[in-house]
Scaffold this active site. Structure first.
Site, PDB file in Angstrom:
ATOM      1  N   ASP A 122      44.692  38.576  27.038  1.00  0.00           N
ATOM      2  CA  ASP A 122      46.375  37.934  26.692  1.00  0.00           C
ATOM      3  C   ASP A 122      45.861  36.855  27.544  1.00  0.00           C
ATOM      4  O   ASP A 122      45.142  36.133  27.673  1.00  0.00           O
ATOM      5  CB  ASP A 122      46.975  39.735  27.401  1.00  0.00           C
ATOM      6  N   ASP A 141      48.668  34.455  30.582  1.00  0.00           N
ATOM      7  CA  ASP A 141      48.678  34.744  31.643  1.00  0.00           C
ATOM      8  C   ASP A 141      49.346  33.441  31.909  1.00  0.00           C
ATOM      9  O   ASP A 141      48.789  32.427  32.262  1.00  0.00           O
ATOM     10  CB  ASP A 141      47.629  35.417  32.363  1.00  0.00           C
ATOM     11  N   ASP A 162      51.814  37.569  29.629  1.00  0.00           N
ATOM     12  CA  ASP A 162      52.349  38.043  30.329  1.00  0.00           C
ATOM     13  C   ASP A 162      52.783  36.511  31.150  1.00  0.00           C
ATOM     14  O   ASP A 162      52.112  35.583  31.480  1.00  0.00           O
ATOM     15  CB  ASP A 162      51.009  38.726  31.557  1.00  0.00           C
TER      16      ASP A 162
HETATM   17  P1  8DG Z   1      41.800  38.742  30.869  1.00  0.00           P
HETATM   18  O1  8DG Z   1      42.679  38.619  30.466  1.00  0.00           O
HETATM   19  O2  8DG Z   1      40.687  38.030  30.201  1.00  0.00           O
HETATM   20  O3  8DG Z   1      40.664  40.094  30.294  1.00  0.00           O
HETATM   21  O4  8DG Z   1      41.493  39.133  32.111  1.00  0.00           O
HETATM   22  P2  8DG Z   1      42.416  38.688  33.427  1.00  0.00           P
HETATM   23  O5  8DG Z   1      43.361  37.270  33.449  1.00  0.00           O
HETATM   24  O6  8DG Z   1      41.656  38.051  34.888  1.00  0.00           O
HETATM   25  O7  8DG Z   1      43.076  39.780  33.921  1.00  0.00           O
HETATM   26  P3  8DG Z   1      44.623  40.993  33.617  1.00  0.00           P
HETATM   27  O8  8DG Z   1      44.710  41.756  33.410  1.00  0.00           O
HETATM   28  O9  8DG Z   1      45.671  39.594  32.624  1.00  0.00           O
HETATM   29  O10 8DG Z   1      45.255  39.689  34.957  1.00  0.00           O
HETATM   30  C1  8DG Z   1      45.304  38.887  35.334  1.00  0.00           C
HETATM   31  C2  8DG Z   1      45.317  38.964  37.232  1.00  0.00           C
HETATM   32  O11 8DG Z   1      46.913  39.412  37.022  1.00  0.00           O
HETATM   33  C3  8DG Z   1      44.237  40.255  37.453  1.00  0.00           C
HETATM   34  O12 8DG Z   1      43.781  38.848  38.777  1.00  0.00           O
HETATM   35  C4  8DG Z   1      45.818  40.174  38.231  1.00  0.00           C
HETATM   36  C5  8DG Z   1      46.945  40.494  38.429  1.00  0.00           C
HETATM   37  N1  8DG Z   1      48.039  40.961  37.644  1.00  0.00           N
HETATM   38  C6  8DG Z   1      48.099  42.511  36.700  1.00  0.00           C
HETATM   39  N2  8DG Z   1      48.990  43.176  36.896  1.00  0.00           N
HETATM   40  C7  8DG Z   1      49.990  42.758  38.288  1.00  0.00           C
HETATM   41  C8  8DG Z   1      50.374  43.448  38.869  1.00  0.00           C
HETATM   42  O13 8DG Z   1      51.609  44.353  38.131  1.00  0.00           O
HETATM   43  N3  8DG Z   1      51.116  42.469  40.464  1.00  0.00           N
HETATM   44  C9  8DG Z   1      50.042  42.172  40.657  1.00  0.00           C
HETATM   45  N4  8DG Z   1      50.655  41.011  41.959  1.00  0.00           N
HETATM   46  N5  8DG Z   1      49.491  40.681  40.079  1.00  0.00           N
HETATM   47  C10 8DG Z   1      49.159  41.860  39.082  1.00  0.00           C
HETATM   48  O14 8DG Z   1      47.193  41.710  35.501  1.00  0.00           O
HETATM   49 MN    MN Z   2      44.816  37.767  31.245  1.00  0.00          MN
HETATM   50 MN    MN Z   3      47.298  39.978  32.121  1.00  0.00          MN
END
Ligand code: 8DG
Ligand code: MN
Ligand code: MN
Length: 392
Positions: free
Chosen positions: A204, A206, A316
């Site tokens: 995704d 972020d 996100d």
């Molecule tokens: P990717 O998307 O490339 O696969 O990897 P990523 O960017 O490292 O993973 P991600 O699933 O998008 O998560 C990014 C960060 O966001 C991760 O360090 C944890 C954080 N995070 C969530 N959900 C939540 C949540 O509900 N609350 C908080 N505080 N942080 C969150 O993914």
């Molecule tokens: Mn991510």
């Molecule tokens: Mn994410």
């Protein structure tokens, strides 16, 4: 002499947040197997085992060279009997029989396929498997009741399971910039998650949004979302008010200025033209470069080759007040294991509670302010680790 080279001093501190972990991994043959076992444990709702495998994989990722003998593991943290068995198997036979058996098991493949649907977690997948559903196709045919997220997840399944490229992330960033600039001039956007850590692809994209004047960010998310929606950029969105006050971790009662977190889990519609614009706008001089011309050519082709001229991308969005920005940035940059280790370090070694909102000192009974990630690491008594070295 070979004996000494063999015992080559491999030493790493035991918390992932005490180590530098780049994307350069000399031990992927081991970490791939351990990560697969971690994923399997997580999908089986065995989080403890999942974390153990992830910690072991992270230790191997931090090593400066490939492990070639069991002796080199002496003194390394987080490698329990089970993980050592997996590593020994790979050293002796080239593969881990446990990881391979898992990879080929019907249960693992069904869990992987079903949890690969946006909106489907381990518990739902398990329930469906018990109903005899083992694939996305079977779910489609089953007539099971699905919620709005799961419906979108099924609808855009293929796109969502195709990795997002950095160029696509930048194109989405341009769109989010436009949205934010038009509803709140002066607001600032940061790319977080894996792309901030330098990953070339992600599942995704972020983003963290803030405004330099405390309070101006309030109510921003619904405005950004309705702008995006009105422009046709959103295929799905679920916006949540801040849930900080209800959250179980962290100190019980944060000051009222802290209940303003808003977030949005969405699916963007990214058109081929938007991607092209981002590619050319970013490096105008490079557009003469044969490689980037080839990229644009490829993009054009997918648009005219009978495929749809757009793709769905998971995005996100998080809005944070400036006073919490450093905590939010640190918390949303990841990796997930790095975050978990930071919180474990804070709690066990420093008697502090760290969240994406704040850092609380349980001894001094007060919140520790920070305007930058560097200050948070300093509060925690840790050497600063830049995003590119948080790939634990
Ligand atoms: P990717 O998307 O490339 O696969 O990897 P990523 O960017 O490292 O993973 P991600 O699933 O998008 O998560 C990014 C960060 O966001 C991760 O360090 C944890 C954080 N995070 C969530 N959900 C939540 C949540 O509900 N609350 C908080 N505080 N942080 C969150 O993914
Ligand atoms: Mn991510
Ligand atoms: Mn994410």
């Amino acid at each position: 002499q070979t004996e000494e080279a063999d015992v080559m001093l491999l030493s790493v501190p035991s918390y992932a947040c005490q180590r530098k972990t780049t994307l350069q991994n000399h031990n992927s043959v081991f970490t791939d197997a351990l990560t697969l076992l971690a994923e399997n444990a997580e999908m089986e709702d065995e989080d403890g085992r999942g974390v153990a495998f992830r910690r072991a994989a992270a230790v191997l990722k931090a090593l400066p060279k490939a492990v070639t003998s069991m002796k080199q593991l002496n003194g390394l943290p987080c490698l329990g009997d089970h993980c050592q068995r997996v590593i020994r198997d790979i050293l002796e036979n080239g593969i881990s029989s446990e990881a391979e058996a898992t990879r080929q098991s019907e249960r693992y493949n069904a869990l992987k396929a079903l949890t690969g649907i946006f909106g489907v977690g381990a518990k739902t997948a398990d329930r469906w498997i018990r109903d005899g559903i083992r694939s996305v196709a079977m779910l489609r045919d089953s007539g099971h009741a699905l919620n709005r997220a799961q419906l979108a997840g099924l609808q855009y399944y293929d796109d969502i399971n195709q990795p997002v490229t950095r160029a696509e992330a930048d194109a989405i960033g341009d769109i989010v910039e436009r949205a934010v600039a038009s509803v709140l001039p002066g607001a600032q956007i940061s790319l977080t998650g894996g792309f901030r850590r330098g990953k070339l692809t992600g599942h995704d994209v972020d983003f963290l949004i803030t405004h330099p004047e405390e309070g101006r960010e309030e109510g921003l998310m619904p405005k950004v979302v309705s702008w995006l929606d009105s422009q046709g950029f959103l295929l799905y969105q679920k916006t949540m008010r801040n849930s900080y006050l209800e959250s179980k971790d962290g100190p019980a009662r944060p000051p009222s200025s802290m209940d303003r977190f808003e977030r949005c889990f969405s699916i963007f519609k990214l058109t081929t033209e938007q991607k092209q614009e981002a590619l050319t706008a970013e490096a105008p001089t490079e557009s003469q470069h044969p490689e980037s011309q080839m990229k644009c050519g490829e993009l054009k082709e997918t648009g005219h080759a009978g495929h749809k001229p757009w793709r769905a991308v998971r995005v996100d969005l998080v809005v944070s007040p400036i006073s919490q920005f450093a905590f939010a940035l640190l918390g949303w940059t990841g990796s997930k294991l790095f975050e978990r280790e930071l919180r474990r370090w804070a709690g066990y070694e420093k008697a502090m509670s760290l969240s994406s909102h704040a850092l609380y000192d349980n001894v001094q009974k007060r919140y520790l302010r920070a305007a930058s990630e560097q200050e948070i690491f300093a509060h925690l008594g840790l050497e600063y680790i830049p995003p590119a070295e948080r790939n634990a």
